[in-house]
Design an enzyme around this catalytic site. Sequence first.
Site, short mmCIF file in Angstrom:
data_model
loop_
_atom_site.label_atom_id
_atom_site.label_comp_id
_atom_site.label_asym_id
_atom_site.label_seq_id
_atom_site.Cartn_x
_atom_site.Cartn_y
_atom_site.Cartn_z
N SER A 45 0.84 -1.20 0.00
CA SER A 45 0.00 0.00 0.00
C SER A 45 0.87 1.25 0.00
CB SER A 45 -0.92 0.01 1.22
OG SER A 45 -1.91 -0.97 1.09
N GLU A 46 1.87 1.29 0.89
CA GLU A 46 2.82 2.40 0.88
C GLU A 46 4.22 1.94 1.28
OE1 GLU A 46 -0.59 4.90 0.36
OE2 GLU A 46 -0.28 3.43 1.93
N THR A 47 5.17 2.67 0.76
CA THR A 47 6.55 2.64 1.24
C THR A 47 6.85 4.01 1.81
OG1 THR A 47 7.26 0.99 -0.39
CG2 THR A 47 8.97 2.36 0.61
N HIS A 74 -0.98 4.46 8.26
CA HIS A 74 -0.43 3.16 8.63
C HIS A 74 1.07 3.10 8.40
CE1 HIS A 74 -0.29 1.78 4.40
NE2 HIS A 74 0.42 0.78 4.85
#
Length: 265
Positions: A45-47, A74
């Site tokens: 979803s994200e880095t 998150h």
Amino acid sequence: MKLKISIVDAFADKLFKGNQAAVIVLERWLDEKLMQDIAAENNLSETAFLVKEKNDIFNIRWFSPLCEIDFCGHATLASAFILFKENQALTSIKFYAKAVGDFEVYKKDDGLIQMNFPKREPVKVQEFPNELLEGLSIKPKEIYKNVQAYFAVYEKEEDVLNIEYKSELLKKLAPYDVVVTSASKNREYDFVSRYFWPASGGKEDPVTGSIHAGLTPFWANKLNKNILVALQASKRTGVLFCELKEDRVLISGKAVQYLEGNISV
């Protein structure tokens, strides 16, 4: 060049729950294209990329596999978890992000990590976008919107759990994503939600900390209480402990580390 990378399950107290985020702490910023390429390769979803400044504030940037994201809860939780782990004496960390400003994250005695975010309360929308109505299988009772997303509000928790969505239609709402939400009949939770973001990162996000900066004041007003427990009812699920405090929203959760290693770029 080798870079240390950690992958953390955020808003979870055991592995394979919550939302995965990669965390990379840098001495200096990489080229934006390289950071985007790393995020796409990670396919999470994200880095999160962090650089510590001289004033001990961590500048943080978040990248989905598709683009840079203005605000990600998150991956901030995951980043704080790693920083607290690497320095056990720390009890708080100061962060800065362009779209969020300065904010602080705290390590609490009960094992929760608490993030102090600006309130992003949504406002009611009088005209419902056709792409939203046609993109959701169940028509919402009300629709609201903040700087991040449309809020489709339902009377029944079952509607939120059973909604199907059409990514190609919701994508046309860009730059806005879509959160669907209702009060919960489960005594453990005050409200539930699901989050769809085909325009910015993918289909359904497992757990979305940032949108709770809007969901918390919304449900605080509806339920007449400032301390709430939220369930994001994705396949992986995640639990968020939320508090409305004047113009700030405190969002807390747990995290578990899945991986520690190095990448070569």
